[in-house]
Design a protein around this motif. Sequence first.
Motif, short mmCIF file in Angstrom:
data_model
loop_
_atom_site.label_atom_id
_atom_site.label_comp_id
_atom_site.label_asym_id
_atom_site.label_seq_id
_atom_site.Cartn_x
_atom_site.Cartn_y
_atom_site.Cartn_z
N TYR A 14 -13.36 1.37 1.90
CA TYR A 14 -12.01 1.64 2.64
C TYR A 14 -12.10 3.03 2.95
N GLY A 15 -11.18 3.21 4.05
CA GLY A 15 -11.15 4.64 4.51
C GLY A 15 -12.43 5.14 5.17
N GLU A 16 -12.98 6.19 4.74
CA GLU A 16 -14.21 6.63 5.20
C GLU A 16 -15.27 6.56 4.43
N SER A 17 -15.06 6.04 3.06
CA SER A 17 -16.24 5.86 2.14
C SER A 17 -16.81 4.38 2.16
N LEU A 18 -17.79 4.39 3.08
CA LEU A 18 -18.31 3.35 3.72
C LEU A 18 -19.88 3.28 3.24
N PRO A 19 -20.22 2.34 2.43
CA PRO A 19 -21.59 2.33 1.63
C PRO A 19 -22.57 1.77 2.60
N ILE A 20 -22.16 0.98 3.61
CA ILE A 20 -23.05 0.19 4.59
C ILE A 20 -22.59 0.28 6.10
N ILE A 40 1.09 -1.06 0.07
CA ILE A 40 -0.15 0.22 -0.12
C ILE A 40 0.89 1.20 -0.05
N PRO A 41 0.35 2.36 -0.60
CA PRO A 41 1.13 3.44 -0.52
C PRO A 41 1.23 4.18 0.92
N ARG A 42 2.28 4.61 1.14
CA ARG A 42 2.62 5.41 2.47
C ARG A 42 2.91 6.71 2.57
N GLU A 43 2.43 7.47 3.22
CA GLU A 43 2.42 9.06 3.16
C GLU A 43 3.84 9.24 3.07
N PRO A 44 4.23 10.20 2.23
CA PRO A 44 5.80 10.80 2.03
C PRO A 44 6.13 11.41 3.48
N THR A 50 -7.57 -0.59 8.60
CA THR A 50 -6.36 -0.69 7.65
C THR A 50 -6.83 -1.24 6.26
N GLY A 51 -7.89 -1.76 6.38
CA GLY A 51 -8.50 -2.41 5.06
C GLY A 51 -8.19 -3.87 4.79
N GLU A 52 -7.57 -4.56 5.78
CA GLU A 52 -7.01 -5.95 5.77
C GLU A 52 -8.13 -6.89 5.46
N ARG A 53 -9.29 -6.71 6.21
CA ARG A 53 -10.52 -7.68 6.07
C ARG A 53 -11.14 -7.34 4.71
N GLN A 54 -11.29 -6.00 4.29
CA GLN A 54 -11.80 -5.89 2.96
C GLN A 54 -11.19 -6.50 1.68
N TRP A 55 -9.66 -6.28 1.97
CA TRP A 55 -9.10 -6.80 0.89
C TRP A 55 -8.98 -8.38 0.76
N LEU A 56 -9.05 -9.19 2.13
CA LEU A 56 -9.03 -10.64 1.95
C LEU A 56 -10.42 -10.90 1.44
N PHE A 91 -5.98 9.62 -10.20
CA PHE A 91 -5.52 8.45 -9.64
C PHE A 91 -6.35 7.51 -8.97
N VAL A 92 -6.30 6.20 -9.58
CA VAL A 92 -7.60 5.45 -8.95
C VAL A 92 -7.34 4.97 -7.63
N GLY A 93 -8.57 5.03 -6.91
CA GLY A 93 -8.22 4.58 -5.26
C GLY A 93 -8.07 3.25 -5.28
N GLY A 94 -7.47 2.44 -4.15
CA GLY A 94 -7.24 1.26 -4.00
C GLY A 94 -7.55 0.93 -2.59
N PRO A 95 -7.15 -0.18 -2.21
CA PRO A 95 -7.50 -0.84 -0.90
C PRO A 95 -6.68 -0.28 0.17
N TRP A 96 -6.87 1.18 0.48
CA TRP A 96 -6.31 1.71 1.33
C TRP A 96 -6.96 3.04 1.72
N PRO A 97 -6.95 3.77 2.82
CA PRO A 97 -7.44 5.20 3.36
C PRO A 97 -6.92 6.08 2.21
N LEU A 98 -7.44 7.05 1.53
CA LEU A 98 -7.20 8.17 0.76
C LEU A 98 -6.38 9.05 1.40
#
Length: 488
Positions: free
Chosen positions: A125-131, A36-40, A349-355, A89-96
């Motif tokens: 992921y992050g705060e974009s939670l539809p449920i 996952i990307p890490r903040e610089p 962290t998004g681990e359960r979603q990614w699994l 830049f397309v979002g991935g399995p991490w908080p934006l």
Amino acid sequence: MFGKVSVFLSFAVALATAAIQTNPSRPVLFGTHRIIPREPAEIELNSTALWHTANMRQVYTNPQARNFYSMRYVSNDRYYQRGGPIFLFVGGPWPLKTHFVEQGHFVDMAAQMNGFLVANELRYYGESLPIEDASRNNFRYLHNVQILSELATFIAHIKDDVLRDPSAKVILAGVGYSASLAQWMRQRFPHLVHGVWSSSGMVETSINYGVFAEDVGESIRRFGSNECFSVIWRGFRTAENLIDAGFSGTVDNMFNVCRPIDAHNPLDVEAFFYGIFNEISSEAVDFNLSENIERMCDSLTDSSHENSLTGLANWLTSRFPDADCLAMDFESIVDTYGAIVWEDEILQTGERQWLFQRCTEFGWPLTTDSPNQPFGTHFSTDLFHGICERLFDEWLTRDRFETLIRQTNDYYGGNRPDIRYSIFTHGALDPWRFSGVTEVIFNNTYVNIIPDAFHGQDLASISEDDSEELRRSKEMVTDTIRRWLESR
């Protein structure tokens, strides 16, 4: 070279060693091996990024459904001039994070080409939670069909409502799974996407990704030594022989496990050996892999160890000096990944979603089925299937899992997609590169495997520390995207 690059845009393997824990004193040695990307480390003080939300449909496959949720996104119009392209830049399995539109090679290209920069947050992921929670039934909207439809809606929102320029050209980029989504958007919505840069894209799904262990082993040989490879080989097989011979208690004590290994439960045995592999691979799947592996191998091959198993056990337990014990059993994995409240760390962290996504669409079980690796023979696809069934329902049988994984390849074309105006780049040190597009198939597609580069390393801005090959790859990406924008 790796040190300075990682300051600008670095990546971290989201493994259990990054504190995927039920209790800080009982680390659970299991990870999904996301990168996952890490903040610089260095953030511009005069940030021009703006946060927004957009109302998105909860479900796109049912036209009668009218439930909406707020998806986060971030934008930067610092370089934009009217009529310029959109760089998404397309979002991935991490908080934006804002750095997707503030730093890196993609941002540099947008600055040169008068582009409007934007990055979305992937649903769930992050705060974009539809449920409302992450129970197994509520994951039914976490699917590529929903995600790609949402991206199409989002692109239309930026063009029509934000820029008010319906003819704006759109360039997509991503890394890892987000690069896969960028590629699939170009395939499924070519009228919306002008071109794609896929950095370390993972598109060839697999029901057994044994090549991962092989590649980690080769990195240990290269940056460590043949002796280090051999110590790991002997250590794993000694532990296997002890457990198979009924002496699992000896192994329990050496590795300070929280629950004794149940030698009669194959999944418990597999979880134990996967835990050791998880920690070793966390050192080898990292920007600083050469330094990490050298340091690890110095410890493993220290002459003070009585034997290879002692060296392996001492190295592992020394990584957690404050732990009461190490949770390396199947039930601990299930307990940790079974959390359903969004505030729980495994969901933050998004681990359960990614699994879940791997269990239902992508696969990539990491195994020791290949003989060309040092990690023994005792973790197979059975562990992955067992975890998927326990966490996400018994309907997810092995046969259904394999059908779902093959369906993804059938739908998108795997690593031979029918796609043009796309660039595929991979680092030659990335064990996930085997799941990507690695050869040119059609005109107007470009593929580059960058020697001595890691996963997504080319996303950083061009630097004097870049190797010649890395710099050439970045320049090729810039020249190609500029040509697309000017000639089409």
